[in-house]
Design a protein around this motif. Structure first.
Motif, PDB file in Angstrom:
ATOM      1  N   GLY A 195     -28.894  21.565  36.021  1.00  0.00           N
ATOM      2  CA  GLY A 195     -29.510  20.421  35.364  1.00  0.00           C
ATOM      3  C   GLY A 195     -28.673  19.172  35.547  1.00  0.00           C
ATOM      4  N   LYS A 196     -29.216  18.034  35.100  1.00  0.00           N
ATOM      5  CA  LYS A 196     -28.509  16.763  35.281  1.00  0.00           C
ATOM      6  C   LYS A 196     -28.121  16.172  33.933  1.00  0.00           C
ATOM      7  CE  LYS A 196     -32.703  13.874  35.403  1.00  0.00           C
ATOM      8  NZ  LYS A 196     -32.425  13.025  34.235  1.00  0.00           N
ATOM      9  N   LEU A 197     -27.078  15.356  33.975  1.00  0.00           N
ATOM     10  CA  LEU A 197     -26.669  14.659  32.761  1.00  0.00           C
ATOM     11  C   LEU A 197     -27.734  13.635  32.379  1.00  0.00           C
ATOM     12  CD1 LEU A 197     -22.878  14.051  33.415  1.00  0.00           C
ATOM     13  CD2 LEU A 197     -23.872  15.477  31.623  1.00  0.00           C
ATOM     14  N   PRO A 198     -27.972  13.453  31.088  1.00  0.00           N
ATOM     15  CA  PRO A 198     -28.949  12.445  30.669  1.00  0.00           C
ATOM     16  C   PRO A 198     -28.492  11.038  31.036  1.00  0.00           C
ATOM     17  CG  PRO A 198     -28.396  13.947  28.876  1.00  0.00           C
ATOM     18  CD  PRO A 198     -27.411  14.203  29.965  1.00  0.00           C
ATOM     19  N   THR A 199     -29.438  10.150  31.221  1.00  0.00           N
ATOM     20  CA  THR A 199     -29.152   8.730  31.399  1.00  0.00           C
ATOM     21  C   THR A 199     -29.265   8.056  30.028  1.00  0.00           C
ATOM     22  OG1 THR A 199     -31.458   8.099  31.783  1.00  0.00           O
ATOM     23  CG2 THR A 199     -30.193   8.887  33.693  1.00  0.00           C
ATOM     24  N   ASP A 200     -29.450   6.737  30.016  1.00  0.00           N
ATOM     25  CA  ASP A 200     -29.625   6.030  28.747  1.00  0.00           C
ATOM     26  C   ASP A 200     -31.091   6.007  28.296  1.00  0.00           C
ATOM     27  OD1 ASP A 200     -30.575   4.292  30.664  1.00  0.00           O
ATOM     28  OD2 ASP A 200     -29.370   2.577  30.033  1.00  0.00           O
ATOM     29  N   VAL A 201     -31.967   6.723  28.996  1.00  0.00           N
ATOM     30  CA  VAL A 201     -33.347   6.915  28.558  1.00  0.00           C
ATOM     31  C   VAL A 201     -33.534   8.390  28.260  1.00  0.00           C
ATOM     32  CG1 VAL A 201     -35.785   6.723  29.156  1.00  0.00           C
ATOM     33  CG2 VAL A 201     -34.175   4.978  29.938  1.00  0.00           C
ATOM     34  N   TRP A 202     -33.825   8.705  26.986  1.00  0.00           N
ATOM     35  CA  TRP A 202     -33.941  10.091  26.547  1.00  0.00           C
ATOM     36  C   TRP A 202     -35.390  10.388  26.198  1.00  0.00           C
ATOM     37  CZ3 TRP A 202     -29.378  10.624  22.507  1.00  0.00           C
ATOM     38  CH2 TRP A 202     -28.158  10.372  23.168  1.00  0.00           C
ATOM     39  N   TRP A 203     -36.010  11.265  26.965  1.00  0.00           N
ATOM     40  CA  TRP A 203     -37.346  11.750  26.644  1.00  0.00           C
ATOM     41  C   TRP A 203     -37.194  12.959  25.737  1.00  0.00           C
ATOM     42  CZ3 TRP A 203     -41.800   9.330  27.880  1.00  0.00           C
ATOM     43  CH2 TRP A 203     -41.730   8.309  28.837  1.00  0.00           C
ATOM     44  N   HIS A 204     -37.635  12.813  24.507  1.00  0.00           N
ATOM     45  CA  HIS A 204     -37.485  13.890  23.523  1.00  0.00           C
ATOM     46  C   HIS A 204     -38.645  13.822  22.551  1.00  0.00           C
ATOM     47  CE1 HIS A 204     -35.845  16.575  20.509  1.00  0.00           C
ATOM     48  NE2 HIS A 204     -34.775  16.799  21.259  1.00  0.00           N
ATOM     49  N   THR A 205     -39.272  14.946  22.314  1.00  0.00           N
ATOM     50  CA  THR A 205     -40.396  14.971  21.393  1.00  0.00           C
ATOM     51  C   THR A 205     -39.966  14.607  19.976  1.00  0.00           C
ATOM     52  OG1 THR A 205     -42.198  16.346  20.530  1.00  0.00           O
ATOM     53  CG2 THR A 205     -40.074  17.422  20.859  1.00  0.00           C
ATOM     54  N   ILE A 206     -40.896  14.115  19.187  1.00  0.00           N
ATOM     55  CA  ILE A 206     -40.639  13.916  17.770  1.00  0.00           C
ATOM     56  C   ILE A 206     -40.577  15.280  17.086  1.00  0.00           C
ATOM     57  CG2 ILE A 206     -41.813  11.678  17.801  1.00  0.00           C
ATOM     58  CD1 ILE A 206     -44.145  13.157  16.285  1.00  0.00           C
ATOM     59  N   VAL A 207     -40.240  15.288  15.800  1.00  0.00           N
ATOM     60  CA  VAL A 207     -40.262  16.541  15.049  1.00  0.00           C
ATOM     61  C   VAL A 207     -41.710  17.009  14.927  1.00  0.00           C
ATOM     62  CG1 VAL A 207     -39.740  17.654  12.849  1.00  0.00           C
ATOM     63  CG2 VAL A 207     -38.198  15.899  13.763  1.00  0.00           C
ATOM     64  N   SER A 208     -41.974  18.225  15.352  1.00  0.00           N
ATOM     65  CA  SER A 208     -43.335  18.747  15.316  1.00  0.00           C
ATOM     66  C   SER A 208     -43.844  18.844  13.876  1.00  0.00           C
ATOM     67  CB  SER A 208     -43.394  20.134  15.960  1.00  0.00           C
ATOM     68  OG  SER A 208     -44.650  20.736  15.725  1.00  0.00           O
ATOM     69  N   PRO A 209     -45.053  18.337  13.608  1.00  0.00           N
ATOM     70  CA  PRO A 209     -45.601  18.436  12.245  1.00  0.00           C
ATOM     71  C   PRO A 209     -45.774  19.870  11.766  1.00  0.00           C
ATOM     72  CG  PRO A 209     -46.836  16.842  13.557  1.00  0.00           C
ATOM     73  CD  PRO A 209     -45.931  17.578  14.506  1.00  0.00           C
ATOM     74  N   THR A 210     -45.819  20.819  12.693  1.00  0.00           N
ATOM     75  CA  THR A 210     -46.013  22.222  12.315  1.00  0.00           C
ATOM     76  C   THR A 210     -44.826  23.102  12.694  1.00  0.00           C
ATOM     77  OG1 THR A 210     -47.162  22.651  14.414  1.00  0.00           O
ATOM     78  CG2 THR A 210     -48.522  22.026  12.521  1.00  0.00           C
ATOM     79  N   GLY A 211     -43.735  22.496  13.183  1.00  0.00           N
ATOM     80  CA  GLY A 211     -42.593  23.273  13.650  1.00  0.00           C
ATOM     81  C   GLY A 211     -41.664  23.697  12.527  1.00  0.00           C
ATOM     82  N   ARG A 212     -40.754  24.614  12.843  1.00  0.00           N
ATOM     83  CA  ARG A 212     -39.807  25.129  11.846  1.00  0.00           C
ATOM     84  C   ARG A 212     -38.805  24.071  11.419  1.00  0.00           C
ATOM     85  NH1 ARG A 212     -37.145  30.550  13.899  1.00  0.00           N
ATOM     86  NH2 ARG A 212     -36.235  30.353  11.808  1.00  0.00           N
ATOM     87  N   GLU A 213     -38.556  23.082  12.281  1.00  0.00           N
ATOM     88  CA  GLU A 213     -37.571  22.044  11.963  1.00  0.00           C
ATOM     89  C   GLU A 213     -38.066  21.089  10.880  1.00  0.00           C
ATOM     90  OE1 GLU A 213     -35.309  18.400  14.321  1.00  0.00           O
ATOM     91  OE2 GLU A 213     -36.078  20.089  15.487  1.00  0.00           O
TER      92      GLU A 213
END
Length: 285
Positions: A195-213
């Motif tokens: 894999g590659k190191l992240p850049t200064d743009v992070w694609w990451h989902t929000i907290v799932s409305p139905t997830g355990r988190e």
């Protein structure tokens, strides 16, 4: 509730307190990393005169920042803002100055805002930390919610990253989780696997409305997002701080990575969410 007194040998803590009062009681240089996710300033309309600070020659400005830096106040035109506070920046500035004070000499501040205020925050932090201490602006990009047909839909937040000392801050890229390559056919199989190191743009989902988190707290941020910051800018056993803690995501990330944490919020709902989410932490007042 037992009053909070910071002890570097003491337990992790969830503190129910007004954050400025609490910050003023903390010892200088106690925290290797600070993450701040303040209110985004999107409430009722207020009118005030905007201002910004521009560098001036030493001793010639009408404002002086840390280390004797001089600044000239530039008054903008009278504008209308969507403010949750009569003076949002009057509210935030003393807290950011205290953040500078309690940050370790090799520490890092992450300030999480959105597009409405981030440009003003950049000027303010240039004043407090110094422009040379600006490290990055991270863009957290996500794809959730409605889509306007009258403009480009806003689907990102901004995180400003400042260091206390640009010559000695910690940044450990080896601890950061890696991302898959977007064009894996252009790199070797070994790189694809690593894999590659992240850049200064992070694609990451929000907290799932139905997830355990999901905790149910309305402004909860995903732990994967904050964990990346904690991993890069602190080491195992270091103290980290969030004084707008909300659901306690910084504490959850610190717990996963073996860091010590103080999470502060005055909202009783937030404190109860953190009490359940971080059961080993001491709850103090």
């Amino acid at each position: 509730m037992i009053p909070f007194v910071f002890d570097a040998e003491g337990p992790d803590a969830v503190v129910a307190a007004e954050n400025l009062d609490l910050l003023r009681r903390l010892p200088g240089g106690a925290f290797r990393m600070i993450y701040v996710d303040p209110p985004f300033n999107t409430g009722r309309t207020q009118r005030r005169r905007a201002s910004s600070m521009t560098p001036a020659a030493d001793g010639e400005g009408d404002r002086t920042g840390f280390a004797g830096r001089s600044y000239t106040t530039v008054l903008g035109e009278l504008r209308s803002y969507d403010d949750a506070f009569a003076d949002y920046w009057g509210f935030l500035e003393p807290r950011l100055r205290e953040a500078w004070r309690v940050l370790a000499d090799d520490g890092t501040l992450y300030l999480h805002l959105d597009y409405r205020e981030v440009h003003y925050a950049k000027v303010m932090l240039d004043t407090i930390f110094g422009r040379e201490c600006f490290l990055n602006e991270i863009i957290w990009a996500y794809d959730y919610g409605g889509r306007s047909r009258r403009r480009w839909p806003a689907k990102h937040d901004n995180v400003l990253v400042y260091v206390k000392d640009p010559e000695r801050y910690l940044f450990d890229s080896t601890e950061v989780d890696r991302e898959p390559y977007m064009a894996p056919g252009l790199v070797t199989p070994e790189k694809v696997e690593r894999g590659k190191l992240p850049t200064d743009v992070w694609w990451h989902t929000i907290v799932s409305p139905t997830g355990r988190e999901k905790t149910g707290y309305p402004t909860q941020k995903p732990v994967g997002l904050v964990r990346r910051m904690v991993a890069a800018s602190s080491a195992r056993g270091d103290w980290v701080l969030d004084f707008f803690a909300g659901s306690g995501t910084l504490g959850a990330a610190a717990q996963q990575l073996g860091r010590r944490f103080v999470c502060v919020d005055r909202n009783p709902e937030a404190v109860e969410v953190m009490r359940a989410r971080l059961p080993h932490a001491a709850v103090r007042g």
